[in-house]
Design a protein around this motif. Structure first.
Motif, PDB file in Angstrom:
ATOM      1  N   VAL A   1      -4.329   3.881  -2.668  1.00  0.00           N
ATOM      2  CA  VAL A   1      -3.857   3.429  -3.981  1.00  0.00           C
ATOM      3  C   VAL A   1      -3.816   4.603  -4.963  1.00  0.00           C
ATOM      4  O   VAL A   1      -2.863   4.760  -5.724  1.00  0.00           O
ATOM      5  N   GLY A   2      -4.836   5.438  -4.933  1.00  0.00           N
ATOM      6  CA  GLY A   2      -4.861   6.620  -5.800  1.00  0.00           C
ATOM      7  C   GLY A   2      -3.701   7.558  -5.506  1.00  0.00           C
ATOM      8  O   GLY A   2      -3.056   8.077  -6.424  1.00  0.00           O
ATOM      9  N   TYR A   3      -3.424   7.775  -4.226  1.00  0.00           N
ATOM     10  CA  TYR A   3      -2.301   8.631  -3.837  1.00  0.00           C
ATOM     11  C   TYR A   3      -0.984   8.014  -4.306  1.00  0.00           C
ATOM     12  O   TYR A   3      -0.116   8.712  -4.837  1.00  0.00           O
ATOM     13  N   PHE A   4      -0.830   6.717  -4.111  1.00  0.00           N
ATOM     14  CA  PHE A   4       0.392   6.014  -4.521  1.00  0.00           C
ATOM     15  C   PHE A   4       0.615   6.164  -6.025  1.00  0.00           C
ATOM     16  O   PHE A   4       1.712   6.516  -6.462  1.00  0.00           O
TER      17      PHE A   4
ATOM     18  N   LEU B   1     -16.803  -2.102   6.017  1.00  0.00           N
ATOM     19  CA  LEU B   1     -16.170  -2.622   4.812  1.00  0.00           C
ATOM     20  C   LEU B   1     -16.104  -1.531   3.737  1.00  0.00           C
ATOM     21  O   LEU B   1     -15.081  -1.381   3.056  1.00  0.00           O
ATOM     22  N   GLY B   2     -17.151  -0.741   3.618  1.00  0.00           N
ATOM     23  CA  GLY B   2     -17.178   0.366   2.652  1.00  0.00           C
ATOM     24  C   GLY B   2     -16.122   1.411   2.977  1.00  0.00           C
ATOM     25  O   GLY B   2     -15.455   1.940   2.077  1.00  0.00           O
ATOM     26  N   ILE B   3     -15.978   1.729   4.256  1.00  0.00           N
ATOM     27  CA  ILE B   3     -14.961   2.706   4.678  1.00  0.00           C
ATOM     28  C   ILE B   3     -13.562   2.175   4.391  1.00  0.00           C
ATOM     29  O   ILE B   3     -12.693   2.905   3.897  1.00  0.00           O
ATOM     30  N   ILE B   4     -13.319   0.916   4.671  1.00  0.00           N
ATOM     31  CA  ILE B   4     -12.010   0.300   4.424  1.00  0.00           C
ATOM     32  C   ILE B   4     -11.696   0.314   2.923  1.00  0.00           C
ATOM     33  O   ILE B   4     -10.583   0.659   2.520  1.00  0.00           O
ATOM     34  N   VAL B   5     -12.679  -0.033   2.103  1.00  0.00           N
ATOM     35  CA  VAL B   5     -12.483  -0.024   0.655  1.00  0.00           C
ATOM     36  C   VAL B   5     -12.209   1.409   0.168  1.00  0.00           C
ATOM     37  O   VAL B   5     -11.316   1.642  -0.655  1.00  0.00           O
ATOM     38  N   ALA B   6     -12.941   2.385   0.692  1.00  0.00           N
ATOM     39  CA  ALA B   6     -12.736   3.790   0.302  1.00  0.00           C
ATOM     40  C   ALA B   6     -11.339   4.254   0.691  1.00  0.00           C
ATOM     41  O   ALA B   6     -10.657   4.912  -0.102  1.00  0.00           O
ATOM     42  N   LEU B   7     -10.910   3.925   1.904  1.00  0.00           N
ATOM     43  CA  LEU B   7      -9.564   4.298   2.332  1.00  0.00           C
ATOM     44  C   LEU B   7      -8.494   3.621   1.473  1.00  0.00           C
ATOM     45  O   LEU B   7      -7.488   4.252   1.117  1.00  0.00           O
ATOM     46  N   ALA B   8      -8.719   2.351   1.157  1.00  0.00           N
ATOM     47  CA  ALA B   8      -7.769   1.622   0.304  1.00  0.00           C
ATOM     48  C   ALA B   8      -7.682   2.280  -1.072  1.00  0.00           C
ATOM     49  O   ALA B   8      -6.581   2.439  -1.628  1.00  0.00           O
ATOM     50  N   LEU B   9      -8.818   2.690  -1.614  1.00  0.00           N
ATOM     51  CA  LEU B   9      -8.827   3.363  -2.918  1.00  0.00           C
ATOM     52  C   LEU B   9      -8.100   4.713  -2.855  1.00  0.00           C
ATOM     53  O   LEU B   9      -7.372   5.074  -3.786  1.00  0.00           O
ATOM     54  N   ILE B  10      -8.278   5.439  -1.755  1.00  0.00           N
ATOM     55  CA  ILE B  10      -7.580   6.721  -1.580  1.00  0.00           C
ATOM     56  C   ILE B  10      -6.070   6.492  -1.510  1.00  0.00           C
ATOM     57  O   ILE B  10      -5.294   7.204  -2.156  1.00  0.00           O
TER      58      ILE B  10
END
Length: 192
Positions: free
Chosen positions: A19-22, A8-17
Motif C-alpha cells: 500500500v505504501g509503494y502504491f 498474520l504480522g508478516i502479512i500485515v507488514a507486506l500489505a502495508l509495504i
C-alpha cells in the motif's frame, strides 16, 4: 498460536509495504503528469508570444513591403496563430507554422536591405530570438519530464500502478528544424 500471530504480522507488514509503494508511486506519477502539463502550458504561452513577435516583425516590414507583410499577418491569424497548443502535436504544428512564417518574412527582409538595418526591425528580431530561446528551454523541460514520466509508466513495478490508474506514455516534442538550420555546418567549415 504464536506462529499464526507471526504469519498474520508478516502479512500485515507486506500489505502495508504494498500500500505504501502504491501510494508513493501514485503521488510520483501525479507529480510528473502535472509537471508535463505545466511545461506544455509554458510552451503555449511562449508560442503565443512568438506569434506576437512575428506579427511585430511583419508590421515593421510593412513599411517597406506592405503587401507581403499583410499576407504574412493574415496567414498567421487565419491559421490560428494564437490557437490553443496544449498537446505535443498542437505545439509541433504551431512551431511548424511559425517556421513557415519566419521563412516567408526572411525572404521579404532579404529584398529590403534598409529594413535589415532598421533599429525597430533589429529590436523586434531580438525579441523574436528571445522567445525562440524560451520555447527551446521549455521544450527541453517538457521532454525531460516526459522521459521521467514514461520511465515510470513503462518500468516494472511502477507500470502496474500506472496501468491501474490510467497513466499513459507522454509524446515527445519534435526538434525544431528551423532552429537546427541556423547552426553552421561544421563539416563544410573543416573541409576548407
Amino acid at each position: 498460536m504464536a506462529i499464526l500471530g507471526m504469519t498474520l504480522g508478516i502479512i500485515v507488514a507486506l500489505a502495508l509495504i504494498v500500500v505504501g509503494y502504491f501510494i508513493s508511486t501514485q503521488r510520483t506519477l501525479v507529480n510528473l503528469d502535472e509537471l508535463c502539463k505545466n511545461a506544455l502550458s509554458q510552451i503555449e504561452v511562449q508560442l503565443n508570444s512568438r506569434f506576437d513577435a512575428v506579427i511585430a516583425l511583419a508590421k515593421t516590414a510593412a513599411q517597406y513591403a506592405a503587401h507581403e507583410s499583410e499576407t504574412i499577418i493574415q496567414t498567421v491569424q487565419a491559421r490560428g496563430g494564437n490557437a490553443p497548443a496544449n498537446t505535443p502535436a498542437a505545439i509541433n504544428q504551431q512551431a511548424d507554422l511559425l517556421g513557415q512564417m519566419m521563412g516567408r518574412l526572411n525572404v521579404v527582409v532579404e529584398q529590403y536591405p534598409e529594413l535589415k538595418a532598421s533599429d525597430l526591425y533589429i529590436k523586434a528580431q531580438e525579441g523574436q530570438r528571445e522567445y525562440e530561446e524560451k520555447v527551446r528551454i521549455s521544450r527541453m523541460v517538457y521532454n525531460d519530464t516526459a522521459t521521467k514520466m514514461n520511465r515510470m509508466v513503462r518500468q516494472w513495478p511502477s507500470s502496474f500502478v500506472a496501468q491501474m490508474l490510467h497513466f499513459d506514455v507522454k509524446d515527445y516534442l519534435k526538434v525544431d528544424n528551423e532552429q537546427k538550420k541556423e547552426y553552421p555546418n561544421l563539416d563544410e567549415a573543416f573541409k576548407k
